[in-house]
Design an enzyme around this catalytic site. Structure first.
Site, PDB file in Angstrom:
ATOM      1  N   CYS A  21       0.817  -1.201   0.000  1.00 56.77           N
ATOM      2  CA  CYS A  21       0.000   0.000   0.000  1.00 56.77           C
ATOM      3  C   CYS A  21       0.860   1.265   0.000  1.00 56.77           C
ATOM      4  O   CYS A  21       2.020   1.260   0.394  1.00 56.77           O
ATOM      5  CB  CYS A  21      -0.919   0.002   1.219  1.00 56.77           C
ATOM      6  SG  CYS A  21      -2.341   1.099   1.043  1.00 56.77           S
ATOM      7  N   ASP A 141      -6.226  -3.975  11.276  1.00 50.49           N
ATOM      8  CA  ASP A 141      -5.026  -3.167  11.427  1.00 50.49           C
ATOM      9  C   ASP A 141      -4.937  -2.660  12.856  1.00 50.49           C
ATOM     10  O   ASP A 141      -5.933  -2.609  13.580  1.00 50.49           O
ATOM     11  CB  ASP A 141      -5.100  -1.986  10.443  1.00 50.49           C
ATOM     12  CG  ASP A 141      -3.755  -1.323  10.189  1.00 50.49           C
ATOM     13  OD1 ASP A 141      -2.780  -1.646  10.883  1.00 50.49           O
ATOM     14  OD2 ASP A 141      -3.696  -0.479   9.279  1.00 50.49           O
TER      15      ASP A 141
END
Length: 214
Positions: A21, A141
């Site tokens: 990412c 996360d």
């Protein structure tokens, strides 16, 4: 994207999908093209890795068509997300804000594209993942782009396919895959230089370690 839909509901793959990412430059896209992660992420939310739609479209044009592009959003106008999906800038939406399951349904129905719902688990009894049955995948996360490691022990009761994020690096991703058995793994700061920017060697180490099988 079709592969995500076909595999929806399967909690584990022997070799997890790999997402890198926060790509921002043509050089980083070149790194991805050489290493072939399954997904790359373009961050549209406010962040030091943020790109605008024009930059994302240019980067996407340079991306190998076998790699899917994920757009990362926080409380964005659904119409903007839908527009980026329909014009091909991104293939998948990843939502980190206060988006509801109804919004996920709307995006999926209007675009026929997958949606990933990001969550920050707070403990073993946290069942917030149950609130998003229409998400194609969850992303778990420790914090949005914080680079902090998520406590893997609190994930044992999550009964849905998810991508593991939070503090992953080339050095610990293999252990994470063995311990957590996620559907996929996601990295950003773990493959960056201290001053920022992606490292080819760290990206290479992450992809190879994540896909390693004994």
């Amino acid at each position: 994207c079709q592969k995500l839909r076909e595999l929806r509901g399967l909690p584990f793959r022997e070799i997890p999908i790999v997402k890198i990412c926060g790509l921002r430059t043509e050089e980083e896209i070149d790194f991805a093209n050489r290493l072939r992660p399954d997904l790359v992420g373009f961050v549209f939310a406010k962040s030091r890795r943020q790109v605008d739609p024009e930059k994302a479209k240019m980067l996407r044009a340079c991306l190998n068509p076998g790699i899917s592009a994920v757009g990362v959003f926080v409380d964005e106008d659904p119409e903007k997300i839908i527009s980026l999906l329909l014009d091909g800038t991104i293939d998948i939406a990843q939502l980190h804000g206060h988006e509801t399951d109804e919004m996920i349904t709307e995006i999926r129905e209007r675009t026929m594209r997958p949606v990933i719902r990001a969550l920050i688990p707070t403990g073993e009894d946290d069942d917030s993942w149950k609130k998003y049955p229409h998400a194609d995948l969850l992303l778990l996360d420790a914090g949005s782009g914080s680079g902090q490691k998520l406590d893997w022990t609190i994930l044992k009761n999550v009964d849905a396919p998810f991508i593991l994020a939070g503090g992953l690096t080339p050095d610990n991703v293999q252990e994470a895959v063995r311990t957590v058995r996620p559907f996929g793994v996601d990295v950003s700061s773990g493959v960056e230089y201290p001053e920022g920017g992606k490292s080819f060697e760290k990206m290479k180490g992450f992809v190879e370690s994540a896909r390693y099988t004994e």
